[in-house]
Design an enzyme around this catalytic site. Sequence first.
Site, PDB file in Angstrom:
ATOM      1  N   ALA A  21     -22.213   5.448  -2.274  1.00 35.83           N
ATOM      2  CA  ALA A  21     -23.446   5.163  -1.542  1.00 35.83           C
ATOM      3  C   ALA A  21     -24.030   6.441  -0.936  1.00 35.83           C
ATOM      4  O   ALA A  21     -23.291   7.371  -0.587  1.00 35.83           O
ATOM      5  CB  ALA A  21     -23.160   4.138  -0.437  1.00 35.83           C
ATOM      6  N   HIS A  22     -25.334   6.460  -0.851  1.00 37.88           N
ATOM      7  CA  HIS A  22     -26.084   7.537  -0.199  1.00 37.88           C
ATOM      8  C   HIS A  22     -25.870   8.882  -0.897  1.00 37.88           C
ATOM      9  O   HIS A  22     -25.948   9.932  -0.253  1.00 37.88           O
ATOM     10  CB  HIS A  22     -25.733   7.636   1.296  1.00 37.88           C
ATOM     11  CG  HIS A  22     -25.769   6.320   1.997  1.00 37.88           C
ATOM     12  ND1 HIS A  22     -26.938   5.607   2.188  1.00 37.88           N
ATOM     13  CD2 HIS A  22     -24.764   5.557   2.507  1.00 37.88           C
ATOM     14  CE1 HIS A  22     -26.661   4.477   2.805  1.00 37.88           C
ATOM     15  NE2 HIS A  22     -25.346   4.419   3.016  1.00 37.88           N
ATOM     16  N   ARG A  23     -25.558   8.849  -2.175  1.00 38.95           N
ATOM     17  CA  ARG A  23     -25.341  10.051  -2.989  1.00 38.95           C
ATOM     18  C   ARG A  23     -24.163  10.894  -2.470  1.00 38.95           C
ATOM     19  O   ARG A  23     -24.096  12.094  -2.674  1.00 38.95           O
ATOM     20  CB  ARG A  23     -26.615  10.886  -3.113  1.00 38.95           C
ATOM     21  CG  ARG A  23     -27.764  10.096  -3.731  1.00 38.95           C
ATOM     22  CD  ARG A  23     -28.956  10.923  -4.076  1.00 38.95           C
ATOM     23  NE  ARG A  23     -28.686  11.963  -5.040  1.00 38.95           N
ATOM     24  CZ  ARG A  23     -28.568  11.792  -6.367  1.00 38.95           C
ATOM     25  NH1 ARG A  23     -28.674  10.607  -6.893  1.00 38.95           N
ATOM     26  NH2 ARG A  23     -28.343  12.823  -7.144  1.00 38.95           N
ATOM     27  N   LEU A  24     -23.208  10.242  -1.828  1.00 40.81           N
ATOM     28  CA  LEU A  24     -22.005  10.908  -1.338  1.00 40.81           C
ATOM     29  C   LEU A  24     -20.899  10.732  -2.381  1.00 40.81           C
ATOM     30  O   LEU A  24     -19.812  10.232  -2.101  1.00 40.81           O
ATOM     31  CB  LEU A  24     -21.591  10.344   0.024  1.00 40.81           C
ATOM     32  CG  LEU A  24     -22.658  10.426   1.116  1.00 40.81           C
ATOM     33  CD1 LEU A  24     -22.173   9.750   2.388  1.00 40.81           C
ATOM     34  CD2 LEU A  24     -23.038  11.878   1.375  1.00 40.81           C
TER      35      LEU A  24
END
Length: 192
Positions: A169-172
């Site tokens: 999620a959230h490009r993490l």
Amino acid sequence: MADDPFALFDAWFAEAKAAEPNDAEAMALATASADGFPSVRMVLLKGHGPDGFDFYTNAQSSKGRDLAENAHAALLFHWKSLRRQVRVEGFVILLPDEVADAYFATRGRDSQIGAWASDQSRPLDDRDLFERRFEEMKRRFEGQEVPRPPYWRGYRVVPAGIEFWTDRAHRLHERRLFTQTDSGWTEGLLYP
């Protein structure tokens, strides 16, 4: 090292074969000519193990010519349904003729004949010409086994590095990089 990269690949590949609707073995193959001009296309993984990742193609095709000039390549497996990808970078070796012969013998007859009929990657004036050549090859090999064309070869990408990417999620995202060293594989993480 927490994991063997090949054992991890085996596990991910098994999950992909169960989850992907089409062609879990599809991989992007990137090559470059001697002058560094890159090219990428999809091919199918036909074998893998601790020695590398195998595919087969016409050695006179654009990818075959690239590999003859510059024996380095990269692979990318993208398994969208699992939100994962695996990147492989390394050098390429030719598989022995007997290995290519054995694999060629497992292909469907029309695929075998197509390998003889196609001047892969070369300009084709019209589709009818290819279809006529295919029919000519069918007649040529009627009633006999179709041998492997001498220009149809097996290749192995011997990895120097293998990266396992997992979407978060959230490009993490999680990125695990295995690098081949003189003493074996080392593992590290990369920033997303």
